[in-house]
Scaffold this active site. Structure first.
Site, PDB file in Angstrom:
ATOM      1  N   SER A   1       4.568   3.411   0.800  1.00 43.94           N
ATOM      2  CA  SER A   1       5.276   4.718   1.273  1.00 43.94           C
ATOM      3  C   SER A   1       6.603   4.999   1.092  1.00 43.94           C
ATOM      4  O   SER A   1       7.475   3.702   1.012  1.00 43.94           O
ATOM      5  CB  SER A   1       4.834   4.680   2.858  1.00 43.94           C
ATOM      6  OG  SER A   1       5.694   5.689   3.416  1.00 43.94           O
TER       7      SER A   1
ATOM      8  N   TYR B   1       6.518   0.052  10.123  1.00 44.10           N
ATOM      9  CA  TYR B   1       5.597   0.756   8.966  1.00 44.10           C
ATOM     10  C   TYR B   1       6.427   0.499   7.740  1.00 44.10           C
ATOM     11  O   TYR B   1       5.681   0.202   6.665  1.00 44.10           O
ATOM     12  CB  TYR B   1       5.425   2.197   9.383  1.00 44.10           C
ATOM     13  CG  TYR B   1       4.586   2.876   8.351  1.00 44.10           C
ATOM     14  CD1 TYR B   1       3.164   2.869   8.379  1.00 44.10           C
ATOM     15  CD2 TYR B   1       5.333   3.888   7.464  1.00 44.10           C
ATOM     16  CE1 TYR B   1       2.481   3.679   7.321  1.00 44.10           C
ATOM     17  CE2 TYR B   1       4.527   4.581   6.638  1.00 44.10           C
ATOM     18  CZ  TYR B   1       3.258   4.408   6.541  1.00 44.10           C
ATOM     19  OH  TYR B   1       2.231   5.168   5.514  1.00 44.10           O
TER      20      TYR B   1
ATOM     21  N   LYS C   1       4.944  -1.777   4.655  1.00 46.50           N
ATOM     22  CA  LYS C   1       4.924  -1.049   3.341  1.00 46.50           C
ATOM     23  C   LYS C   1       5.681  -1.715   2.092  1.00 46.50           C
ATOM     24  O   LYS C   1       5.333  -1.831   0.975  1.00 46.50           O
ATOM     25  CB  LYS C   1       5.233   0.501   3.302  1.00 46.50           C
ATOM     26  CG  LYS C   1       4.180   1.362   4.220  1.00 46.50           C
ATOM     27  CD  LYS C   1       2.870   1.174   3.808  1.00 46.50           C
ATOM     28  CE  LYS C   1       1.719   2.167   3.933  1.00 46.50           C
ATOM     29  NZ  LYS C   1       0.331   1.605   3.693  1.00 46.50           N
TER      30      LYS C   1
HETATM   31  N1  LIG Z   1      -0.791  10.790   3.511  1.00 44.58           N
HETATM   32  C1  LIG Z   1       0.515  10.271   3.225  1.00 44.58           C
HETATM   33  O1  LIG Z   1       1.342  11.289   2.753  1.00 44.58           O
HETATM   34  C2  LIG Z   1       0.964   8.966   3.211  1.00 44.58           C
HETATM   35  C3  LIG Z   1       2.405   8.872   2.594  1.00 44.58           C
HETATM   36  C4  LIG Z   1       2.583   7.339   2.433  1.00 44.58           C
HETATM   37  C5  LIG Z   1       1.707   6.339   2.703  1.00 44.58           C
HETATM   38  N2  LIG Z   1       0.594   6.708   3.105  1.00 44.58           N
HETATM   39  C6  LIG Z   1      -0.531   5.696   3.263  1.00 44.58           C
HETATM   40  O2  LIG Z   1      -1.673   6.016   2.505  1.00 44.58           O
HETATM   41  C7  LIG Z   1      -2.715   5.189   3.127  1.00 44.58           C
HETATM   42  C8  LIG Z   1      -3.999   6.401   3.411  1.00 44.58           C
HETATM   43  O3  LIG Z   1      -3.402   7.326   4.394  1.00 44.58           O
HETATM   44  P1  LIG Z   1      -4.051   8.709   5.052  1.00 44.58           P
HETATM   45  O4  LIG Z   1      -2.773   9.433   4.865  1.00 44.58           O
HETATM   46  O5  LIG Z   1      -5.002   9.000   3.997  1.00 44.58           O
HETATM   47  O6  LIG Z   1      -4.471   8.474   6.560  1.00 44.58           O
HETATM   48  P2  LIG Z   1      -5.880   8.335   7.090  1.00 44.58           P
HETATM   49  O7  LIG Z   1      -5.733   8.238   8.552  1.00 44.58           O
HETATM   50  O8  LIG Z   1      -6.553   9.489   6.730  1.00 44.58           O
HETATM   51  O9  LIG Z   1      -6.681   7.159   6.389  1.00 44.58           O
HETATM   52  C9  LIG Z   1      -6.367   5.805   6.846  1.00 44.58           C
HETATM   53  C10 LIG Z   1      -7.777   5.215   7.166  1.00 44.58           C
HETATM   54  O10 LIG Z   1      -7.563   3.778   7.444  1.00 44.58           O
HETATM   55  C11 LIG Z   1      -8.597   3.598   8.391  1.00 44.58           C
HETATM   56  N3  LIG Z   1      -8.059   2.396   9.050  1.00 44.58           N
HETATM   57  C12 LIG Z   1      -7.241   2.048   9.940  1.00 44.58           C
HETATM   58  N4  LIG Z   1      -7.168   0.882  10.165  1.00 44.58           N
HETATM   59  C13 LIG Z   1      -8.103   0.256   9.562  1.00 44.58           C
HETATM   60  C14 LIG Z   1      -8.354  -1.318   9.428  1.00 44.58           C
HETATM   61  N5  LIG Z   1      -7.919  -2.126  10.146  1.00 44.58           N
HETATM   62  N6  LIG Z   1      -9.529  -1.670   8.613  1.00 44.58           N
HETATM   63  C15 LIG Z   1     -10.260  -0.596   8.032  1.00 44.58           C
HETATM   64  N7  LIG Z   1      -9.771   0.544   7.918  1.00 44.58           N
HETATM   65  C16 LIG Z   1      -8.617   1.165   8.736  1.00 44.58           C
HETATM   66  C17 LIG Z   1      -8.657   4.768   9.060  1.00 44.58           C
HETATM   67  O11 LIG Z   1      -9.939   4.741   9.894  1.00 44.58           O
HETATM   68  C18 LIG Z   1      -8.574   5.933   8.167  1.00 44.58           C
HETATM   69  O12 LIG Z   1      -9.719   6.538   7.910  1.00 44.58           O
HETATM   70  C19 LIG Z   1      -2.288   4.577   4.198  1.00 44.58           C
HETATM   71  O13 LIG Z   1      -1.895   3.008   4.020  1.00 44.58           O
HETATM   72  C20 LIG Z   1      -1.088   5.238   4.510  1.00 44.58           C
HETATM   73  O14 LIG Z   1      -0.093   4.446   5.203  1.00 44.58           O
HETATM   74  C21 LIG Z   1       0.032   7.864   3.325  1.00 44.58           C
END
Ligand SMILES: NC(=O)c1ccc[n+]([C@@H]2O[C@H](COP(=O)([O-])OP(=O)(O)OC[C@H]3O[C@@H](n4cnc5c(N)ncnc54)[C@H](O)[C@@H]3O)[C@@H](O)[C@H]2O)c1
Length: 303
Positions: free
Chosen positions: A152, A165, A169
């Site tokens: 991230s 976080y 990351k």
């Molecule tokens: N959306 C963004 O802009 C953004 C930005 C930077 C990083 N990220 C990273 O991208 C990844 C996906 O995030 P997202 O935005 O789709 O969020 P999201 O919450 O929709 O998806 C995350 C998923 O991980 C699952 N999860 C949580 N803990 C878990 C565990 N212990 N074991 C298995 N599954 C688990 C959740 O149930 C959820 O479905 C994450 O790692 C997030 O930190 C997202």
């Protein structure tokens, strides 16, 4: 479609929603057999449900693809083993791992609790180890593998209230770099994605830009990094809102005080601008490369 995954098996963690779901659907559409892992928790990591993973598996099957659900948490070694075992039991191998599962426990550093630190490190950082360690053994044996780790900009660049976080990351960047170096001779490539997309995790954070930040726009970058076509390794990419870019760590040319020189603090301070000058820099491929660079400098300057 020239980039396909026929015969390949992919594990996508946290694939029950958001970005992970989008990666899983496209990998399956391009022929991968996919393990859709999701604990089904809330954004803060609390709770669990099988529904999220089941729905994505159903979507893939309805579209004519192949997928199985796994509901284990990445946050324990047993969970990581079980996720990999699901792939081996259902499809016989592992070619691709997307370490995507994630939670948030945002708190300003002054108020951060150890529970909030542990919960976030356990899912993002240790979680990636728990899944990657058993998967790596399979990949090393077969001489092929692709890792994509979800980092991230909150870690790469920093963001208020996200010390836990951000550190987790950035830890993934360290993991990926070493996997890339150690895995190179076994056909294993490892890269990092820093996505920006509208998901439940970012619902309240993106403001007026949210409507321009479709998770689908991150998918091509991640799917490419998962593919056999991808020989790039040891790199970090930004993807979001239709913009794609590379983050890199550069080492400035800096200042060389001379062989065996021990400058005073004042001398060091005098050269600070030169040390920080980013007009000339290297992107080094390993710690060894930095040592070699230093060696060349010492040999050159020291005669
Ligand atoms: N959306 C963004 O802009 C953004 C930005 C930077 C990083 N990220 C990273 O991208 C990844 C996906 O995030 P997202 O935005 O789709 O969020 P999201 O919450 O929709 O998806 C995350 C998923 O991980 C699952 N999860 C949580 N803990 C878990 C565990 N212990 N074991 C298995 N599954 C688990 C959740 O149930 C959820 O479905 C994450 O790692 C997030 O930190 C997202």
């Amino acid at each position: 479609m020239s980039i396909t995954f026929d015969g390949r098996v992919a594990i996508v963690t946290g694939a029950g929603g958001g970005l992970g779901r989008a990666y899983a659907l496209e990998l399956a559409r391009r022929g991968a057999r996919v393990v859709v892992n999701d604990l089904g928790s809330a954004v803060d990591g609390s709770g669990a449900s099988r529904q999220a993973a089941d729905m994505v598996v159903e979507e893939i099957l309805e579209a004519g693809g192949e997928a199985v659900a796994n509901y284990d948490s990445v946050a324990t070694p047993e969970g990581g083993e079980a996720i990999c075992q699901t792939a081996l039991d259902a499809f016989g191998t592992i070619d691709v791992v997307v370490n995507n599962a994630g939670i948030l426990r945002d708190r300003s550093f002054a108020n951060l609790t150890l529970d909030e630190l542990d919960a976030v490190l356990d899912v993002h950082l240790r979680g990636a180890f728990h899944v990657s360690m058993p998967a790596y053994r399979v990949m090393k044996e077969k001489g092929y593998g692709r890792f994509v780790h979800a980092a991230s900009n909150a870690g790469i660049l920093g963001n208020f209230g996200q010390a836990n976080y951000g550190a987790a990351k950035m830890g993934l960047v360290g993991l990926s770099n070493v996997l890339a170096i150690e895995g190179a001779k076994y056909g294993i490539r490892s890269n990092v994605i820093a996505p920006v997309a509208r998901t439940r995790m970012t619902d309240e954070l993106l403001g007026p830009f949210a409507e321009y930040l479709d998770p689908a726009q991150v998918v091509p970058m991640v799917v490419y990094l998962c593919s056999e076509a991808c020989e790039v390794t040891h790199e970090v990419f930004s993807a979001g809102g239709g913009a794609y870019a590379r983050f890199f760590i550069g080492r400035t040319e800096g200042w060389f005080a001379g062989p065996k020189a021990v400058p005073t603090v004042e001398e060091l301070a005098e050269h600070l601008d030169e040390i920080r000058d980013t007009s000339r820099f290297d992107i080094l491929g390993s710690a060894t490369e930095e040592l070699q660079k230093l060696g060349a400098l010492l040999a050159g300057e020291g005669g």
